[in-house]
Design a protein around this motif. Structure first.
Motif, short mmCIF file in Angstrom:
data_model
loop_
_atom_site.label_atom_id
_atom_site.label_comp_id
_atom_site.label_asym_id
_atom_site.label_seq_id
_atom_site.Cartn_x
_atom_site.Cartn_y
_atom_site.Cartn_z
N ASN A 629 0.96 -1.32 -0.24
CA ASN A 629 0.10 -0.26 -0.24
C ASN A 629 1.07 1.31 0.09
OD1 ASN A 629 -1.95 -1.84 -0.11
ND2 ASN A 629 -2.45 -1.63 2.04
N VAL A 630 2.09 1.34 0.94
CA VAL A 630 2.78 2.17 0.68
C VAL A 630 3.76 2.10 -0.58
CG1 VAL A 630 4.32 3.35 2.43
CG2 VAL A 630 3.37 2.28 3.33
N MET A 631 4.03 1.46 -1.18
CA MET A 631 4.60 1.43 -2.13
C MET A 631 3.42 2.29 -3.73
SD MET A 631 7.10 -1.44 -2.72
CE MET A 631 7.72 -0.58 -4.21
N THR A 632 2.59 1.65 -3.35
CA THR A 632 1.18 2.08 -4.13
C THR A 632 1.14 3.85 -4.18
OG1 THR A 632 0.26 0.09 -4.65
CG2 THR A 632 -0.77 2.53 -5.21
N GLU A 633 1.15 4.20 -3.41
CA GLU A 633 0.92 5.47 -2.39
C GLU A 633 2.37 6.55 -2.89
OE1 GLU A 633 -0.48 9.22 -1.43
OE2 GLU A 633 -1.41 7.19 -1.37
N LEU A 634 2.87 6.06 -2.94
CA LEU A 634 4.20 6.74 -3.48
C LEU A 634 4.24 6.73 -4.53
CD1 LEU A 634 7.17 4.69 -1.56
CD2 LEU A 634 6.50 7.69 -1.18
N GLN A 635 4.30 5.70 -5.76
CA GLN A 635 4.36 5.85 -6.50
C GLN A 635 3.05 6.41 -7.47
OE1 GLN A 635 3.94 1.51 -7.44
NE2 GLN A 635 5.72 0.86 -7.50
N ALA A 636 1.65 6.63 -7.07
CA ALA A 636 1.22 7.74 -7.38
C ALA A 636 1.49 8.71 -6.92
CB ALA A 636 0.04 7.44 -6.52
N ARG A 637 2.46 9.46 -6.92
CA ARG A 637 2.87 10.83 -6.48
C ARG A 637 4.17 10.70 -7.01
NH1 ARG A 637 1.55 13.66 -1.18
NH2 ARG A 637 -0.85 11.86 -0.01
N LEU A 662 5.01 15.64 -2.46
CA LEU A 662 4.67 14.98 -1.23
C LEU A 662 3.78 15.65 0.07
CD1 LEU A 662 8.12 13.98 -0.86
CD2 LEU A 662 6.39 12.77 -1.56
N PHE A 663 3.22 16.95 -0.36
CA PHE A 663 2.39 17.60 0.52
C PHE A 663 1.54 16.52 1.04
CE2 PHE A 663 -1.48 20.12 1.43
CZ PHE A 663 -0.90 21.36 2.37
N GLY A 664 1.08 16.69 2.22
CA GLY A 664 0.03 15.51 2.86
C GLY A 664 0.30 14.30 2.90
N PHE A 665 1.58 14.17 2.59
CA PHE A 665 2.02 12.16 2.47
C PHE A 665 2.08 12.15 3.70
CE2 PHE A 665 5.77 9.49 2.83
CZ PHE A 665 5.72 8.31 1.94
N THR A 667 0.48 12.30 6.60
CA THR A 667 -0.96 12.41 7.16
C THR A 667 -1.80 10.91 6.50
OG1 THR A 667 -1.43 14.55 7.38
CG2 THR A 667 -2.96 13.22 7.27
N GLU A 668 -1.38 11.18 5.02
CA GLU A 668 -1.98 9.66 4.49
C GLU A 668 -1.07 8.63 5.17
OE1 GLU A 668 -4.11 7.61 1.96
OE2 GLU A 668 -3.89 9.85 1.98
N LEU A 669 0.77 8.74 5.17
CA LEU A 669 0.97 7.86 5.80
C LEU A 669 1.00 6.63 6.71
CD1 LEU A 669 3.57 5.74 4.65
CD2 LEU A 669 4.58 7.33 6.02
N ARG A 670 0.30 7.96 7.88
CA ARG A 670 -0.21 7.67 8.99
C ARG A 670 -1.08 7.24 8.85
NH1 ARG A 670 -0.50 11.61 13.88
NH2 ARG A 670 2.14 12.58 12.84
N SER A 671 -2.05 7.47 7.77
CA SER A 671 -3.56 6.89 7.73
C SER A 671 -3.15 5.10 7.71
CB SER A 671 -4.53 7.57 6.48
OG SER A 671 -5.55 7.32 6.53
N LEU A 672 -2.77 5.01 6.31
CA LEU A 672 -2.25 4.01 5.63
C LEU A 672 -1.71 2.86 6.30
CD1 LEU A 672 -0.59 4.83 2.20
CD2 LEU A 672 -3.12 3.79 2.34
N THR A 673 -0.62 3.47 7.63
CA THR A 673 -0.49 2.49 8.57
C THR A 673 -0.30 2.23 9.86
OG1 THR A 673 2.03 4.02 8.74
CG2 THR A 673 2.02 2.78 6.55
N LYS A 674 -1.52 3.03 10.14
CA LYS A 674 -2.36 3.37 11.37
C LYS A 674 -0.90 3.85 12.34
CE LYS A 674 -5.60 -0.52 11.38
NZ LYS A 674 -6.19 -1.57 11.67
N GLY A 675 -0.15 4.80 11.59
CA GLY A 675 0.77 5.67 12.31
C GLY A 675 1.67 4.99 12.45
N ARG A 676 1.83 3.21 12.15
CA ARG A 676 3.02 2.92 12.25
C ARG A 676 4.34 2.76 11.35
NH1 ARG A 676 1.00 -3.18 11.65
NH2 ARG A 676 0.14 -2.15 10.47
N ALA A 677 4.34 3.88 10.17
CA ALA A 677 5.72 4.02 9.40
C ALA A 677 6.40 5.12 9.95
CB ALA A 677 5.38 3.90 8.06
N THR A 678 7.18 5.51 9.40
CA THR A 678 8.20 6.84 9.98
C THR A 678 8.55 6.74 8.42
OG1 THR A 678 9.86 5.77 10.86
CG2 THR A 678 8.30 6.37 12.19
N TYR A 679 9.28 7.78 8.66
CA TYR A 679 9.95 8.62 7.56
C TYR A 679 11.27 9.72 6.83
CZ TYR A 679 7.46 12.66 5.72
OH TYR A 679 7.05 14.17 5.37
#
Length: 709
Positions: A629-637, A662-665, A667-679
């Motif tokens: 899901n994260v890779m799909t989101e990144l590629q969409a950006r 990357l504007f809003g990324f 917030t979207e990353l937090r939503s996709l991963t329930k806050g478990r991802a960092t960057y």
């Protein structure tokens, strides 16, 4: 107030995910020690720790709050921290000055996302850590799963000191260290000490043996004694546990009900008797790697870990005494700026309550008011003792916004207020972009931003609004082009005349010198906005006087400061001025500046101009189960995935992404991963904008030349 030495001062910080019960535990400890007569509740907005108006309004901790209690001849300094990672700066600064970390877990959920994020900083600082599983009286308690989640976080070095048990409907705690059972009345409070029930003895003895083995591992003398005797007494166990905690190799696990005051007194006793004191930790290091002696007799050194601006008080400065003692009216020198600060007031803080003291000794935590030249991360030291302590490293911001005052008359007030907010919270960064003419605010997330907005409005009286920041694009060329321009103006008397012929080409590192020109001079300029302008004087036969060449270059630079495509800076161009004409009377600097500017602009628009956008290198750490899901989101950006590397139960994605996407990324990353991802991100390079996006941007830019389209 009694002055404690560094062997009897324990600095603990309460950390944990949101709603784990840290503030309630702090309140209960103050009550147990008799410092308050009744316990407040978070929902009633009357706890000692959560005393700020915004905390009452939001219903959660926003600031790290220093408190203290005294228990059995020990002073315990407690710092209660927020559980939401938008306020991670408050947590990090508290961890930095703590001797022991108390990580509180909600017994229904165990290790949560917030716990994992905080653990990374605890592990980085290598701090002794106690885990406390809270809410043992809750019907949905899952103690064993919570304990397993701790082991999943820290490994097999997590060891049970206690586990909960219900006996005839009463809440009990089996203590493995003391081999006792504590039975609590229904309303909580002081327990009854009882023998461990027969049916629990086998489990308790098995756990006790595990504890003995783990404690013995951390001390050679204890290990030999264990081999000889086959066990350790309680005093030896304490010694081994402390050694393991200091080595970051043993993590005691307790269980409590903070709300019902069950087990908090025993936890305080363990902090007193076992948890490392200020004197047990390794000495602090200076920036240049020198150890600072942590003794009472050494020169006074303070480290400022927190600053708070309060409207009625001014700046409150919190510090830890690293060396020596600080007394009322002492004068100490700030190592950053050389300014001398006088401590006219000295106190310890319990929430909003200030308790004056005459002195504080090494290892203690205190505060002062109205230090004029001191900020968070500063070192204050005795005159003649030039030392600077390694500063706290804060995480980079995750979101950026352009910020404006609703009332333009408040622009200066807005800037001053944001500077104070940054002083209080260094994870808030403020900058002004000369290029986009915007004041940029960077912070940790949307909740953090909402808190800043609240503070501006309610504390500093400034109404602000926030926008998506403009992106700093660049313009360049992709092929060579030639142009000439004649500037002629006659208005009576002497006029203006200049004619300039030039050729422009793309510049790149290591490019060969231009062919077909008689090069008489070369000027290579590193542009303030990045990239280069290389200017060649190729004039033959004196058709243009040498004194006019700087004016031609000024005209070129004026165009480069506002490119003809979108008004962005131009970079990486070389210019050969090879012909022209001048008039003995009408030629002057302004004429050649205008002619140079027009010739360059025309040549630029005919050289297949290209828009460049800033690209960032991203390192995204995401759980394995959502990496797709994260890779799909990144590629969409429009991101390019460069590689994937495993990291325990996580995957680390390395990619390059356009900043504009990357504007809003966050917030979207937090939503996709329930806050478990960092960057993490950093500037990578300027890269070409896709043709369709370039056409759209050019068409939206007012006053664009037809040739550019």
């Amino acid at each position: 107030m009694k002055i404690y030495d560094d062997k009897h001062i324990k600095n603990v910080v309460f950390v944990g995910a949101h709603n784990s019960g840290k503030t309630t535990l702090a309140e209960t400890m103050l009550f147990e020690a008799g410092l308050i007569n009744r316990r407040g509740k978070v929902e009633n907005k009357n706890t000692v720790a959560d005393h700020h108006e915004i905390e009452h309004e939001k219903g959660n901790s926003v600031f790290a709050t220093p408190l203290h209690t005294e228990w059995r001849n020990y002073k315990i300094n407690i710092i209660d921290t927020p559980g939401l990672d938008d306020f991670i700066g408050e947590v990090i600064s508290s961890i930095r000055v703590a001797d022991t970390i108390v990580t509180v877990l909600n017994g229904q959920h165990g290790v949560e996302v917030g716990t994992e994020i905080i653990w990374n900083y605890i592990d980085k600082y290598h701090k002794p850590t106690i885990f406390v599983i809270n809410q043992i009286d809750h019907p949905n308690l899952n103690f064993e799963e919570s304990f397993k989640s701790i082991k999943g976080l820290v490994g097999n070095n997590a060891i049970k000191i206690q586990y909960p048990l219900k006996v005839d409907g009463a809440q009990c705690i089996i203590d493995i260290l003391k081999m006792k059972m504590y039975k609590f009345p229904a309303e909580g409070g002081k327990p009854e000490k009882l023998p461990i029930p027969v049916e629990q003895m086998e489990i308790a003895e098995c756990l006790h043996n595990e504890l003995v083995e783990k404690a013995a591992e951390n001390d050679e003398e204890l290990m030999e004694h264990y081999f000889d005797e086959g066990t350790l007494n309680e005093g030896e166990l304490r010694k081994g546990i402390k050694a393991g905690m200091l080595n970051h190799d043993l993590f005691p696990v307790f269980c409590i009900s903070a709300l019902q005051d069950m087990g908090s007194g025993r936890l305080m006793g363990f902090i007193d008797n076992v948890a490392p004191a200020a004197a047990d930790l390794k000495p602090e290091q200076s920036i240049d790697g020198k150890e600072i002696p942590s003794t009472k007799e050494s020169p006074t050194v303070l480290f400022v870990f927190k600053s708070v601006h309060q409207p009625n008080l001014g700046q409150v400065t919190f510090f830890k005494v690293i060396s020596g003692e600080v007394r009322l009216n002492d004068k100490l020198v700030n190592s950053r700026n050389g300014e001398t600060e006088t401590f006219n007031q000295l106190f310890i803080m319990d929430g909003k309550e200030r308790k004056p003291v005459a002195r504080l000794t090494v290892g203690d935590i205190g505060a002062s008011l109205k230090l004029k030249h001191t900020e968070t991360n500063d070192t204050l030291a005795q005159e003649g003792f030039d030392i600077a302590i390694k500063p706290i490293q804060y995480p980079q911001p995750r979101i950026r916004r352009a910020v404006f005052a609703v009332n333009t008359k408040d622009e200066e007030k807005l800037t001053d207020s944001l500077k104070k907010i940054h002083s209080q919270d260094p994870t808030v960064l403020i900058s002004f972009s000369n290029e986009t003419r915007q004041l940029i605010l960077a912070c940790q997330g949307e909740l953090h931003l909402a808190t800043i907005d609240w503070t501006l409005k309610n504390i500093y009286g400034v109404e602000a609004y926030f926008e998506k920041p403009k992106i700093s694009f660049r313009e360049t060329i992709q092929r060579s082009s030639a142009a000439n321009y004649r500037h002629k103006k006659q208005s009576g008397g002497s006029g203006q005349f200049a004619q300039v012929h030039m050729k422009i080409e793309p510049w790149r590192e290591g490019i060969e010198e231009p062919e077909g020109f008689n090069i008489r001079g070369k000027e290579e300029m590193d542009l303030p906005w990045g990239g280069k302008l290389v200017f060649y004087n190729c004039i033959v036969g004196g058709v243009i006087d040498q004194r006019y060449l700087p004016s031609i270059m000024k005209g070129i630079l004026e165009v480069m400061e506002k490119g003809p495509l979108t008004g962005s800076y131009i970079r990486d161009v070389r210019v050969m001025v090879y012909d022209g004409k001048m008039h003995p009377v009408d030629s002057n600097d302004i004429s050649f500046k205008i002619a140079g500017a027009h010739a360059f602009k025309e040549a630029f628009l005919n050289a297949n101009p290209k828009l460049l956008e800033p690209a960032l290198e991203l390192l995204v750490k995401t759980p394995e189960d959502v990496v797709g899901n994260v890779m799909t989101e990144l590629q969409a950006r429009r991101s390019i995935i460069l590689g994937i590397e495993p990291n325990n139960n996580y995957q680390v994605l390395k990619c390059v992404a356009p900043e504009a996407e990357l504007f809003g990324f966050s917030t979207e990353l937090r939503s996709l991963t329930k806050g478990r991802a960092t960057y993490k991100s950093k500037f990578a390079a300027y890269q070409p904008v896709p043709e369709n996006i370039q056409r759209e941007m050019i068409n939206n830019n007012e006053g664009v030349s037809v040739a550019a389209r």
